[in-house]
Design an enzyme around this catalytic site. Structure first.
Site, short mmCIF file in Angstrom:
data_model
loop_
_atom_site.label_atom_id
_atom_site.label_comp_id
_atom_site.label_asym_id
_atom_site.label_seq_id
_atom_site.Cartn_x
_atom_site.Cartn_y
_atom_site.Cartn_z
N TRP A 62 0.85 -1.19 0.00
CA TRP A 62 0.00 0.00 0.00
C TRP A 62 0.88 1.24 0.00
O TRP A 62 1.77 1.39 0.85
CB TRP A 62 -0.92 0.02 1.22
CG TRP A 62 -1.62 1.34 1.45
CD1 TRP A 62 -1.51 2.14 2.55
CD2 TRP A 62 -2.53 1.99 0.56
NE1 TRP A 62 -2.30 3.24 2.40
CE2 TRP A 62 -2.93 3.20 1.19
CE3 TRP A 62 -3.04 1.69 -0.71
CZ2 TRP A 62 -3.82 4.09 0.59
CZ3 TRP A 62 -3.93 2.58 -1.30
CH2 TRP A 62 -4.31 3.75 -0.66
N ASP A 80 1.91 -8.65 -0.23
CA ASP A 80 0.48 -8.34 -0.20
C ASP A 80 0.20 -7.09 -1.01
O ASP A 80 0.80 -6.04 -0.80
CB ASP A 80 0.07 -8.08 1.26
CG ASP A 80 -1.40 -7.68 1.36
OD1 ASP A 80 -2.25 -8.60 1.36
OD2 ASP A 80 -1.69 -6.47 1.42
N TYR A 107 -4.63 -0.62 -5.08
CA TYR A 107 -3.40 0.09 -4.69
C TYR A 107 -2.77 0.74 -5.93
O TYR A 107 -2.29 0.05 -6.83
CB TYR A 107 -2.38 -0.85 -4.03
CG TYR A 107 -2.80 -1.44 -2.70
CD1 TYR A 107 -4.02 -1.15 -2.10
CD2 TYR A 107 -1.95 -2.30 -2.01
CE1 TYR A 107 -4.38 -1.70 -0.87
CE2 TYR A 107 -2.30 -2.86 -0.79
CZ TYR A 107 -3.52 -2.55 -0.23
OH TYR A 107 -3.88 -3.10 0.98
N GLN A 121 -7.82 -10.43 7.08
CA GLN A 121 -6.74 -9.43 7.14
C GLN A 121 -7.31 -8.15 7.74
O GLN A 121 -8.25 -7.57 7.19
CB GLN A 121 -6.16 -9.18 5.75
CG GLN A 121 -4.91 -8.32 5.81
CD GLN A 121 -4.39 -7.89 4.46
OE1 GLN A 121 -4.45 -6.71 4.11
NE2 GLN A 121 -3.88 -8.83 3.68
N LEU A 142 2.84 -1.13 12.29
CA LEU A 142 3.60 -0.01 12.88
C LEU A 142 2.79 1.28 12.84
O LEU A 142 3.34 2.36 13.07
CB LEU A 142 4.92 0.16 12.12
CG LEU A 142 5.84 -1.06 12.21
CD1 LEU A 142 7.04 -0.93 11.29
CD2 LEU A 142 6.28 -1.29 13.65
#
Ligand SMILES: NC(=O)c1ccc[n+]([C@@H]2O[C@H](COP(=O)([O-])OP(=O)(O)OC[C@H]3O[C@@H](n4cnc5c(N)ncnc54)[C@H](OP(=O)(O)O)[C@@H]3O)[C@@H](O)[C@H]2O)c1
Length: 297
Positions: free
Chosen positions: A23, A55, A60, A172, A204
């Site tokens: 992403w 992923d 995206y 997810q 994060l």
């Protein structure tokens, strides 16, 4: 190159505890090709370092992230990679799922995906029965190996599972030391009790987790950085694996330093209790977000 440990379901589906998310590479909600060279190199650096799970999603960079992935892996052994993509909620009619998957395969330059997820529950007006019928057909045709879901409540997970002949291998979801919606809504316990993988996105919090005394204390105890503590906290938990985005080799090396050790149970529970300012609804993609409203990734 390191070997990233994996977690395995009873049906044999296996994911490394740490994977690379795309992403932001290749743009967000628009194509941005200004950093193509750097981003292709970042993906290759991750694979060279031992990352196998990558992923992405059709949305995206409006498909450009998938094109960058295709470019990055063209000289690598496809069979060693675990490639995952997602079909957006608006494209989940039977015909559009088939079309979307074909588009993703073409952009990535592969003839199958290891994991194909519904990016969210289908948009209003699209019947989940048709969506799951298409997902089963993709399996039958060998275009995908496994079906997953993303950003769904337990209720929606169960509905989708009841409509497919295949096991849904993962959900997810937004999960990290600060964002706990999946704990609050019972998804973590469900995954652990029902042999489903919980793939934690945004481990994060986009590099913006607040400084917390409990993290600083444990960073000192384990001789790790705060980011390594945050990642390890996720993957030390049963059935949880994670995906982080990084285009920086320094961050990649740091993050990989989070995977080859296990946090003591007592410390896992202390972070669960003591991390400050916990959020029980995702600010990006809440589990119950109305799927006709674009999420704020
Ligand atoms: N299913 C969904 O709806 C959904 C939604 C969002 C995300 N995802 C997936 O989950 C992946 C990860 O989530 P995310 O990208 O949103 O968030 P994230 O991985 O938590 O954070 C990525 C950001 O943190 C920085 N970063 C990475 N490692 C770092 C470190 N060790 N120290 C400091 N900063 C660091 C990266 O910058 P640098 O590039 O400079 O390292 C990047 O800006 C996505 O890429 C995507 O594949 C899925």
């Amino acid at each position: 190159m390191i070997t990233i440990p994996t977690k395995k379901l009873k049906n044999g589906f296996e994911l490394p505890v740490y994977g690379l998310g795309l992403w932001g590479m290749g743009g967000r909600r628009e194509v941005d090709d200004s950093k193509d060279t750097v981003e292709v190199e970042a993906i290759r650096a991750a694979v060279d370092a031992g990352v196998t799970h990558i992923d992405t999603a059709e949305v995206y960079g409006v498909g450009h992230a998938e094109e960058l992935l295709g470019k990055a892996i063209e000289d690598y052994d496809r069979s060693k990679l675990i490639l995952a993509s997602k079909v957006t909620g608006a494209n989940q009619s039977y015909d559009n799922v088939m079309r979307s998957c074909e588009g993703s395969l073409k952009r990535i330059g592969t003839d199958y995906l290891d994991l194909y997820m519904l990016h969210s529950f289908p948009n209003p007006g699209i019947d989940i029965t048709d969506t799951m019928r298409a997902m089963d057909e993709l399996i039958r045709q060998g275009m995908i190996k496994n079906i997953g879901l993303s950003n769904v409540t337990q209720r929606r997970f169960n509905v989708a599972q009841s409509l497919t002949e295949n096991k849904i291998v993962c959900n997810q979801v937004h999960y990290n030391v600060q964002y706990r919606e999946v704990e609050q809504r019972g998804l973590l316990k469900y995954a652990q009790g029902n042999d489903v993988m919980l793939v934690a996105w945004r481990p994060l919090q986009k590099g913006a987790l607040p400084n917390a005394p409990i993290i600083a204390e444990l960073a000192e105890k384990y001789n790790k950085t705060p980011s390594q503590i945050a990642i390890n906290w996720l993957i030390s938990q049963q059935n949880v694996v994670t995906i982080a985005k990084t285009s920086s080799v320094d961050h990649l090396i740091e993050n990989l330093g989070a995977i080859d050790w296990v946090m003591e149970n007592e410390d896992i529970e202390r972070i669960r209790e003591d991390f400050p300012n916990q959020q029980f609804v995702s600010d990006a993609v809440p589990l119950d977000y109305p799927s006709d409203t674009p999420p704020n990734y």
